[in-house]
Design a protein around this motif. Sequence first.
Motif, PDB file in Angstrom:
ATOM      1  N   UNK A 109       0.639  -1.380  -0.128  1.00 35.69           N
ATOM      2  CA  UNK A 109       0.094  -0.146   0.070  1.00 35.69           C
ATOM      3  C   UNK A 109       0.991   1.374   0.091  1.00 35.69           C
ATOM      4  N   UNK A 110       1.919   1.009   0.592  1.00 38.67           N
ATOM      5  CA  UNK A 110       3.011   2.343   0.767  1.00 38.67           C
ATOM      6  C   UNK A 110       4.339   2.386  -0.149  1.00 38.67           C
ATOM      7  N   UNK A 111       4.497   1.230  -0.706  1.00 37.09           N
ATOM      8  CA  UNK A 111       5.788   0.677  -1.511  1.00 37.09           C
ATOM      9  C   UNK A 111       5.641   1.626  -2.849  1.00 37.09           C
ATOM     10  N   UNK A 144      15.744   0.007  -1.764  1.00 36.23           N
ATOM     11  CA  UNK A 144      14.926  -0.149  -2.777  1.00 36.23           C
ATOM     12  C   UNK A 144      15.268  -1.286  -3.909  1.00 36.23           C
ATOM     13  N   UNK A 145      16.364  -1.515  -3.915  1.00 27.29           N
ATOM     14  CA  UNK A 145      16.943  -2.601  -4.896  1.00 27.29           C
ATOM     15  C   UNK A 145      16.600  -3.848  -4.227  1.00 27.29           C
ATOM     16  N   UNK A 146      17.108  -4.049  -3.042  1.00 26.66           N
ATOM     17  CA  UNK A 146      16.984  -5.320  -2.177  1.00 26.66           C
ATOM     18  C   UNK A 146      15.436  -5.709  -2.485  1.00 26.66           C
ATOM     19  N   UNK A 147      14.686  -4.784  -2.056  1.00 26.03           N
ATOM     20  CA  UNK A 147      13.144  -4.970  -1.982  1.00 26.03           C
ATOM     21  C   UNK A 147      12.773  -5.599  -3.405  1.00 26.03           C
ATOM     22  N   UNK A 148      13.083  -4.847  -4.395  1.00 22.54           N
ATOM     23  CA  UNK A 148      12.674  -5.182  -5.800  1.00 22.54           C
ATOM     24  C   UNK A 148      13.189  -6.576  -6.209  1.00 22.54           C
ATOM     25  N   UNK A 152      18.352  -0.958  12.768  1.00 25.36           N
ATOM     26  CA  UNK A 152      17.874   0.321  13.174  1.00 25.36           C
ATOM     27  C   UNK A 152      17.374   1.138  11.923  1.00 25.36           C
ATOM     28  N   UNK A 153      16.920   2.230  12.066  1.00 21.58           N
ATOM     29  CA  UNK A 153      16.166   3.200  11.165  1.00 21.58           C
ATOM     30  C   UNK A 153      16.778   3.202   9.880  1.00 21.58           C
ATOM     31  N   UNK A 154      17.963   3.231   9.746  1.00 22.55           N
ATOM     32  CA  UNK A 154      18.998   3.162   8.472  1.00 22.55           C
ATOM     33  C   UNK A 154      19.264   1.859   7.979  1.00 22.55           C
ATOM     34  N   UNK A 155      19.077   0.775   8.572  1.00 23.01           N
ATOM     35  CA  UNK A 155      19.482  -0.662   8.208  1.00 23.01           C
ATOM     36  C   UNK A 155      18.426  -1.604   8.880  1.00 23.01           C
ATOM     37  N   UNK A 156      17.270  -1.978   7.980  1.00 29.07           N
ATOM     38  CA  UNK A 156      16.491  -3.147   8.280  1.00 29.07           C
ATOM     39  C   UNK A 156      15.979  -3.957   7.189  1.00 29.07           C
ATOM     40  N   UNK A 157      16.787  -3.706   6.174  1.00 29.01           N
ATOM     41  CA  UNK A 157      16.607  -4.691   5.172  1.00 29.01           C
ATOM     42  C   UNK A 157      16.368  -5.839   5.159  1.00 29.01           C
ATOM     43  N   UNK A 158      17.293  -6.781   5.877  1.00 21.29           N
ATOM     44  CA  UNK A 158      17.111  -8.040   6.211  1.00 21.29           C
ATOM     45  C   UNK A 158      15.565  -8.711   6.682  1.00 21.29           C
TER      46      UNK A 158
END
Lengths: 131, 240
Positions: free
Chosen positions: A75-77, B33-37, B208-214
Motif C-alpha cells: 500500500x505504501x511501497x 529499494x534494490x533489495x526489496x525489488x 535500526x532506522x537506517x538498516x532494516x532490509x534483512x
Amino acid sequence: MSGQEQMQGAGQGNHGFAHPVPMKILVGVAAALIALTILTVLLSDFHFGAFDIWIAMGIAAAKGTLVALFFMHLYWDKRFNGFVFIASLFFVAIFIGFVLLDTHTYEDGVKQYQQDHPPSSHSVPLSGEHK
Amino acid sequence: MSQAIDSIHGDQGQLSHEPHVAHHFESAEQQYDSAKLGMWVFLVTEILFFSGLFCVYAVYRSLHPEVFLYAHQWLDKGLGALNTVVLIISSFTMAWAVRNAQLGQKKALMINLTLTLVCAGTFMGIKAKEYSQKFEHGTTWGASFHPHDNAFGETHDGGELKKEDMPPNTQLFFSIYFALTGLHGLHVLIGMGLILWLLVRAAKGTFGPEYFTPVDIVGLYWHLVDLIWIFLFPLLYLIH
C-alpha cells in the motif's frame, strides 16, 4: 516502467526512508484475517452448490489482499513492486486457465475412448502400443 | 577503497559513508529499494513455483470431484483452522518486528522474532500430528495409499466414512495433499532458519532506522508463506 514513483502515505516522520506501519493497522489487519478465517470455516457447513468454491476463494483472496497491502507494505511501497506481484498473478491465471480449458476440451474424447475400450485385466496402453 | 571512490565522485557529494551501504549504491535508501525489488522478483518465482502444484490440483479436482469430496473428510478441519490462525498471528508478529527494526526497538524486535519462531514451531508441530495420523491410517500418496480399517468410521465432522463408498483413484488426493503441504512445510522450515538468523543479528544490534532490509525482506518471504497457506487451507480442508 518507472521505478521513480512517489512513496505514498503518511508516516515519513524522521525515520528516513523507513515507513513503520501504525500499530492500529497491524492489529486491525490481524483481527480481520482471523475473523475471515472463522467466517470461511463457518460457511463451509452451508452448501451453495457450485458457488462454494468461489465463496471460499473469494474470502481467501480478500485475506491475501490484506496481507499483501498492509503486512507486505504494498500500500505504501513503490508501485513497481506491486506491479511485479500483480503481473505474476496474471500469468498464474493464464497458466491454470489455459490448462483447464485444454483438459476439458478433450474430456469428452477421453470418456468416449474409455467407453469403447473398457479396462481389461491388462493395464490400459498409454502410448497406444498394441501387440 | 571508499576514499578513492569519494575522490572520484567527490563533486557529487551523494555517496553515503554508512558502513552497511555497499559502494555501488548511492544511498542507504537506494540499496534498500534494490533489495526489496529483488525480493519481490524472487517471490514471483515462488508464486509461479507453487502455481504448478495449484494447477495439478485444479485439473484433478475438475476431473475427479468425487475423490476430493470423499477424501477431504480424512482431514481435520479444526486443526487446519487452528494452523491458519497460528500462521496469521506469526505474520502479525513478523510485521510488528519489521516496525520494531525500523524504529530501532531492539528488545521488542527480539521478542517479536521469538514469538514468530514459536508460532512457526507450533504450526510444524500441528502439521506433524496431522502427518502422523495419515501414516497411521495408511492414507498416504500414490502407490503407498492403502487405508487401514482404522481409517474408516467416524469423521472429524461427525459424519461416517465408509470403505465401500471410496471412489477409485482416491490416492490422487493424498499425492496432491502431501506435495502441496510438504512444499509449504519446507518453506516454513526455511523461514524458521532465516528468522533465527535475524534473531542472532538483532541481538548484536545490527538493525535500526537506517538498516532494516534483512528484517523487511525475510518478513516479505514469511508473509508469502502465510499467503500460500491462506489458499491451501480452504482448497484442502473446506471442500464440500
